[in-house]
Design a protein around this motif. Structure first.
Motif, PDB file in Angstrom:
ATOM      1  N   ALA A   7      33.004  21.359  40.687  1.00 56.74           N
ATOM      2  CA  ALA A   7      32.664  22.346  39.443  1.00 56.74           C
ATOM      3  C   ALA A   7      32.716  23.864  39.896  1.00 56.74           C
ATOM      4  O   ALA A   7      33.027  24.657  39.240  1.00 56.74           O
ATOM      5  CB  ALA A   7      31.578  21.875  38.784  1.00 56.74           C
ATOM      6  N   ALA A   8      32.017  24.068  41.122  1.00 50.84           N
ATOM      7  CA  ALA A   8      31.692  25.450  41.564  1.00 50.84           C
ATOM      8  C   ALA A   8      33.062  25.889  42.224  1.00 50.84           C
ATOM      9  O   ALA A   8      33.317  27.111  41.985  1.00 50.84           O
ATOM     10  CB  ALA A   8      30.692  25.497  42.592  1.00 50.84           C
ATOM     11  N   LEU A   9      34.023  25.158  42.680  1.00 54.63           N
ATOM     12  CA  LEU A   9      35.353  25.493  43.127  1.00 54.63           C
ATOM     13  C   LEU A   9      36.227  25.944  41.840  1.00 54.63           C
ATOM     14  O   LEU A   9      36.944  26.935  41.881  1.00 54.63           O
ATOM     15  CB  LEU A   9      35.878  24.624  44.037  1.00 54.63           C
ATOM     16  N   ALA A  10      36.070  25.054  40.929  1.00 60.58           N
ATOM     17  CA  ALA A  10      36.928  25.113  39.649  1.00 60.58           C
ATOM     18  C   ALA A  10      36.434  26.353  38.669  1.00 60.58           C
ATOM     19  O   ALA A  10      37.235  26.842  38.172  1.00 60.58           O
ATOM     20  CB  ALA A  10      36.933  23.818  38.911  1.00 60.58           C
ATOM     21  N   GLY A  11      35.076  26.621  38.773  1.00 59.18           N
ATOM     22  CA  GLY A  11      34.596  27.500  38.038  1.00 59.18           C
ATOM     23  C   GLY A  11      35.397  28.940  37.839  1.00 59.18           C
ATOM     24  O   GLY A  11      35.672  29.353  36.537  1.00 59.18           O
ATOM     25  N   PRO A  12      35.691  29.787  38.820  1.00 60.19           N
ATOM     26  CA  PRO A  12      36.394  30.874  38.844  1.00 60.19           C
ATOM     27  C   PRO A  12      37.746  30.814  38.039  1.00 60.19           C
ATOM     28  O   PRO A  12      38.554  31.447  37.483  1.00 60.19           O
ATOM     29  CB  PRO A  12      36.477  31.294  40.403  1.00 60.19           C
ATOM     30  N   THR A  66      49.838  49.718  27.571  1.00 61.43           N
ATOM     31  CA  THR A  66      48.183  49.855  27.250  1.00 61.43           C
ATOM     32  C   THR A  66      47.692  48.599  27.623  1.00 61.43           C
ATOM     33  O   THR A  66      47.962  47.424  26.881  1.00 61.43           O
ATOM     34  CB  THR A  66      47.809  50.363  25.894  1.00 61.43           C
ATOM     35  N   ILE A  67      46.777  48.318  28.371  1.00 61.05           N
ATOM     36  CA  ILE A  67      46.261  47.007  28.746  1.00 61.05           C
ATOM     37  C   ILE A  67      44.723  46.929  28.709  1.00 61.05           C
ATOM     38  O   ILE A  67      44.196  48.017  29.037  1.00 61.05           O
ATOM     39  CB  ILE A  67      46.473  46.613  30.080  1.00 61.05           C
ATOM     40  N   ASP A  68      44.296  46.062  27.642  1.00 64.68           N
ATOM     41  CA  ASP A  68      42.877  45.762  27.710  1.00 64.68           C
ATOM     42  C   ASP A  68      42.258  44.776  28.930  1.00 64.68           C
ATOM     43  O   ASP A  68      42.507  43.638  29.069  1.00 64.68           O
ATOM     44  CB  ASP A  68      42.424  45.261  26.267  1.00 64.68           C
ATOM     45  N   LEU A  69      41.822  45.458  29.859  1.00 60.40           N
ATOM     46  CA  LEU A  69      41.251  44.829  31.145  1.00 60.40           C
ATOM     47  C   LEU A  69      39.982  44.167  31.180  1.00 60.40           C
ATOM     48  O   LEU A  69      38.928  44.854  30.894  1.00 60.40           O
ATOM     49  CB  LEU A  69      41.450  45.951  32.416  1.00 60.40           C
ATOM     50  N   PRO A  70      39.961  42.862  31.233  1.00 59.47           N
ATOM     51  CA  PRO A  70      38.404  42.501  31.313  1.00 59.47           C
ATOM     52  C   PRO A  70      37.699  42.361  32.670  1.00 59.47           C
ATOM     53  O   PRO A  70      38.466  42.560  33.830  1.00 59.47           O
ATOM     54  CB  PRO A  70      38.744  40.935  31.018  1.00 59.47           C
ATOM     55  N   ALA A  71      36.418  42.315  32.606  1.00 59.13           N
ATOM     56  CA  ALA A  71      35.832  42.285  34.027  1.00 59.13           C
ATOM     57  C   ALA A  71      35.899  40.817  34.559  1.00 59.13           C
ATOM     58  O   ALA A  71      36.298  40.001  33.877  1.00 59.13           O
ATOM     59  CB  ALA A  71      34.185  42.543  33.732  1.00 59.13           C
ATOM     60  N   GLY A  72      35.842  40.937  35.754  1.00 61.75           N
ATOM     61  CA  GLY A  72      35.974  39.719  36.573  1.00 61.75           C
ATOM     62  C   GLY A  72      37.481  39.346  36.714  1.00 61.75           C
ATOM     63  O   GLY A  72      38.379  40.233  36.798  1.00 61.75           O
ATOM     64  N   GLU A  73      37.802  38.122  37.118  1.00 63.08           N
ATOM     65  CA  GLU A  73      39.246  37.809  37.262  1.00 63.08           C
ATOM     66  C   GLU A  73      40.192  37.663  35.900  1.00 63.08           C
ATOM     67  O   GLU A  73      39.647  37.146  35.089  1.00 63.08           O
ATOM     68  CB  GLU A  73      39.279  36.591  38.261  1.00 63.08           C
ATOM     69  N   ALA A  74      41.346  37.783  36.034  1.00 61.31           N
ATOM     70  CA  ALA A  74      42.040  37.817  34.924  1.00 61.31           C
ATOM     71  C   ALA A  74      43.494  37.647  35.312  1.00 61.31           C
ATOM     72  O   ALA A  74      44.034  38.106  36.195  1.00 61.31           O
ATOM     73  CB  ALA A  74      42.077  39.003  33.771  1.00 61.31           C
ATOM     74  N   VAL A  99      44.412  43.740  42.744  1.00 57.49           N
ATOM     75  CA  VAL A  99      45.540  42.856  42.477  1.00 57.49           C
ATOM     76  C   VAL A  99      45.503  41.691  43.413  1.00 57.49           C
ATOM     77  O   VAL A  99      45.708  42.065  44.658  1.00 57.49           O
ATOM     78  CB  VAL A  99      46.803  43.644  42.615  1.00 57.49           C
ATOM     79  N   ILE A 100      45.073  40.717  43.241  1.00 59.84           N
ATOM     80  CA  ILE A 100      45.159  39.471  44.111  1.00 59.84           C
ATOM     81  C   ILE A 100      46.461  38.795  44.255  1.00 59.84           C
ATOM     82  O   ILE A 100      46.698  38.586  45.380  1.00 59.84           O
ATOM     83  CB  ILE A 100      44.156  38.467  43.540  1.00 59.84           C
ATOM     84  N   GLU A 101      47.334  38.779  43.286  1.00 62.33           N
ATOM     85  CA  GLU A 101      48.670  38.282  43.450  1.00 62.33           C
ATOM     86  C   GLU A 101      49.483  38.600  42.308  1.00 62.33           C
ATOM     87  O   GLU A 101      48.829  38.921  41.079  1.00 62.33           O
ATOM     88  CB  GLU A 101      48.688  36.509  43.704  1.00 62.33           C
ATOM     89  N   THR A 188      44.575  39.750  38.567  1.00 58.99           N
ATOM     90  CA  THR A 188      43.451  40.944  38.870  1.00 58.99           C
ATOM     91  C   THR A 188      41.933  40.564  39.118  1.00 58.99           C
ATOM     92  O   THR A 188      41.664  39.450  38.531  1.00 58.99           O
ATOM     93  CB  THR A 188      43.538  42.022  38.022  1.00 58.99           C
ATOM     94  N   ARG A 189      41.206  41.371  39.782  1.00 59.28           N
ATOM     95  CA  ARG A 189      39.796  41.217  39.857  1.00 59.28           C
ATOM     96  C   ARG A 189      39.243  42.815  39.530  1.00 59.28           C
ATOM     97  O   ARG A 189      39.491  43.656  40.287  1.00 59.28           O
ATOM     98  CB  ARG A 189      39.326  40.659  40.873  1.00 59.28           C
TER      99      ARG A 189
END
Length: 524
Positions: A7-12, A66-74, A99-101, A188-189
């Protein structure tokens, strides 16, 4: 503990937010070329079904979003990018996030992909009795995909098109991930949320440009009016509305890896389970209808963009203002005077040159080869210009085709067409048009002998002029390209032409002949 760890791994992953950017708010287009383009050949190829012009040409697409960027990963999904996008060239500026990927998804909307993505979903099956025309509609669940489609209807499994009736499937939605356009996804993060204006730039294929000219001889016979037109051709499936457009002249180097993303196409096989056939059952492959849709259009797109005859002939001409020219390193860049629509599968022409008084000299040219006495070359009309301000030009000219017109007895006549390569300021320009009807050539190959490794030939050339005025003609030996070529003697002093080859220039009087004799040698 194992469950907690999983569950911890799947959370993000589950916490990722998906942000959709449906389209560009403003788009600029810069079209390049790796060689001069023949407009007539380009339009002819566009009407041939086997051509893939959507994979040729190269343009830089610059989008503002124009992009509404959320906090955290998206995951940010950028829809509406050009169909010919070269994904590895994409850059995104103005986004304060790591940018992660990034991925480019192009799962093409088709009957097969609809079925493959709808396994387990509820659809509607419409059956038509071929005798009475009566239609019935049933709710069904898709149990298997495009390779032998099986539906669950009223608790029983049935194969599509095996009932003996004409069948079609109605889908209430398009499954996520299917599109008639590629989608650029960026993971993104970010530390904080916020609204940001970003610039997305990438290379795309499917756009080309060419230059064409129209020359009209003025009544004085010594000058011409020259207009130039830029042709924009969009063979891709994406249009660009109200876009600033620039074209770059110069032969740009391009590697073989600059290719667009290819769509994933899933075909539906007309398999009737279990025997692949039902007597009298129509095998209608295309009876799949989307009644609720996420993207524009109803139905499906089953292949790469192509031009129909009517689309290839759609030419929009705008000439109210002239294109501006500037510098781009070693290249020349032409900016259209105002934003324009570069629609998908459309050709558009914009005027970029308008010079009313360009000086020229009229001459004729003929190529002579030893041994061709029975079939000598025919003189061709040639106009010589110099690309400088003194003659009325002095502007970089992108290579292309030119059509020549002149007026005789009040009627405008077409004289011929020629092509030329890019010409910088100060360079000579030689344009060769059609054959001259009032000039004829006789040649006689004289003594030909071998001297060591060299072949020595004497020639006599007679030019006859049936025109009412004198004519200038340039005689060039075809052997000038041979190794060791040199002129031993001639009755007229030879010159080195603007093209860099040796020739003789003769003045042929009206109604009279001019004779040239010369001796040449070259390695045999």
């Amino acid at each position: 503990m194992l469950a907690a760890a999983l569950a911890a791994l799947a959370g993000p992953v589950w916490a990722q937010v998906q942000v959709i950017s449906p389209r560009s708010e403003r788009t600029a287009v810069v079209i390049y070329r790796d060689r001069p383009v023949d407009t007539a050949q380009l339009l002819e190829r566009s009407n041939q079904s086997g051509e893939r012009l959507d994979q040729e040409g190269l343009a830089l697409i610059i989008e503002t979003r124009t992009i509404d960027l959320p906090a955290g990963e998206a995951v940010i999904r950028l829809r509406g990018v050009a169909t010919g996008i070269v994904p590895q060239t994409a850059t995104l500026d103005g986004l304060p996030a790591q940018v992660i990927e990034r991925n480019t998804d192009f799962d093409l909307l088709s009957p097969g992909s609809l079925l493959a993505r709808s396994v387990g979903d509820i659809v509607r099956v419409v059956r038509t009795n071929p005798v009475t025309g009566e239609q019935t509609q049933k709710t069904a669940i898709v149990r298997s995909g495009p390779t032998g489609t099986v539906l669950e209807i009223d608790g029983r499994l049935e194969a599509l098109n095996c009932s003996g009736l004409t069948e079609r499937i109605l889908f209430d939605r398009i499954p996520e991930g299917l599109s008639d356009q590629p989608v650029l996804s960026i993971r993104t993060r970010a530390e904080t949320a916020g609204r940001h204006t970003v610039t997305l730039a990438y290379l795309a294929t499917g756009l080309q440009w060419s230059a064409d000219y129209v020359a009209r001889l003025n009544p004085d016979g010594r000058s011409l009016a020259l207009t130039g037109w830029i042709t924009l051709a969009n063979f891709g499936g994406t249009g660009f509305a109200d876009a600033p457009v620039q074209v770059v002249a110069g032969n740009l180097n391009r590697d073989e890896d600059t290719v667009p993303v290819e769509p994933t196409v899933v075909n539906r096989e007309p398999t009737c389970w279990p025997m692949d056939t039902t007597t009298g059952a129509p095998q209608n492959l295309d009876q799949i209808v989307v009644t609720g849709r996420r993207t524009g259009g109803v139905g499906y797109l089953a292949g790469a963009p192509a031009l129909s005859n009517s689309e290839a002939d759609e030419i929009v001409v705008t000439g109210s203002r002239v294109v501006r020219m500037g510098e781009l390193g070693d290249y020349k860049i032409y900016t259209l005077p105002e934003p324009t629509d570069v629609n998908a599968r459309q050709t558009k022409q914009v005027q970029f040159l308008d010079q009313a008084d360009v000086g020229f000299t009229r001459a004729y040219a003929v190529e002579i080869g030893q041994g061709d006495d029975d079939d000598p070359g025919r003189p061709v009309l040639m106009l010589r210009l110099k690309n400088d301000e003194e003659t009325g030009l002095g502007l970089p000219l992108p290579g292309g085709g030119i059509s020549l017109f002149e007026t005789q007895a009040g009627a405008t006549l077409f004289t011929g067409q020629a092509r030329f390569a890019d010409k910088g300021v100060g360079l000579p320009l030689e344009l060769r048009f059609g054959e001259a009807m009032d000039l004829s050539v006789q040649q006689e190959t004289g003594e030909s002998e071998r001297v060591g490794t060299m072949r020595r030939v004497a020639m006599t050339v007679t030019i006859h002029n049936d025109k009412p005025q004198a004519a200038q003609i340039e005689v060039r030996p075809s052997e000038s390209y041979r190794r060791g070529f040199r002129i031993l003697d001639s009755s007229t002093r030879p010159v080195i032409t603007e093209g860099g080859y040796p020739a003789w220039r003769l003045a042929v009087p009206a109604g009279g002949p001019a004779v040239l004799t010369y001796t040449i040698e070259y390695e045999d």
